[in-house]
Enzyme design. Structure first.
Site, PDB file in Angstrom:
ATOM      1  N   ALA A   2       0.857  -1.183   0.000  1.00  0.00           N
ATOM      2  CA  ALA A   2       0.000   0.000   0.000  1.00  0.00           C
ATOM      3  C   ALA A   2       0.893   1.233   0.000  1.00  0.00           C
ATOM      4  O   ALA A   2       1.812   1.339   0.815  1.00  0.00           O
ATOM      5  CB  ALA A   2      -0.908   0.008   1.224  1.00  0.00           C
ATOM      6  N   GLU A   3       0.626   2.161  -0.902  1.00  0.00           N
ATOM      7  CA  GLU A   3       1.433   3.373  -0.954  1.00  0.00           C
ATOM      8  C   GLU A   3       0.663   4.546  -0.359  1.00  0.00           C
ATOM      9  O   GLU A   3      -0.560   4.512  -0.262  1.00  0.00           O
ATOM     10  CB  GLU A   3       1.866   3.699  -2.386  1.00  0.00           C
ATOM     11  CG  GLU A   3       0.758   4.139  -3.299  1.00  0.00           C
ATOM     12  CD  GLU A   3       1.265   4.571  -4.664  1.00  0.00           C
ATOM     13  OE1 GLU A   3       2.440   4.370  -4.977  1.00  0.00           O
ATOM     14  OE2 GLU A   3       0.455   5.131  -5.404  1.00  0.00           O
TER      15      GLU A   3
END
Length: 98
Positions: free
Chosen positions: A48-49
């Site tokens: 997840a960014e």
């Protein structure tokens, strides 16, 4: 979706725009949950960014996300400072025996 099956992909990244809506927008939460479930069914790692807040990280952990990146951990740094940052981080998270 075809590319996930056809190409030698081993990591899927969840865009920051969906991470930003975790716990706020039910659609974003559903998308993140679905991406994680699909990726894991295909034996892929999920990153997840754009994780900026602890509640986002907590939600991602609860959903089973494998990895996260974002300002919650560190601002972008020049390569020459990375080694020192990693060493400081390792010292601060290492348990010492007493």
């Amino acid at each position: 979706m075809t590319y996930l099956k056809r190409f030698p992909v081993d990591i899927v990244k969840i865009d920051r725009s969906f991470v930003a809506g975790l716990g706020i927008d039910p659609c974003d939460t559903a998308i993140v949950r679905s991406v994680i479930d699909l990726a894991h069914a295909l034996r892929l790692v999920v990153v997840a960014e754009g994780v900026e807040r602890q509640d986002q990280l907590d939600a991602l952990r609860a959903l089973g996300c494998d990895l996260a990146q974002g300002y919650l951990f560190s601002r972008p740094q020049p390569p020459e400072e990375l080694t020192d940052w990693l060493a400081r981080r390792a010292r601060s998270t290492t348990l010492t025996a007493s």
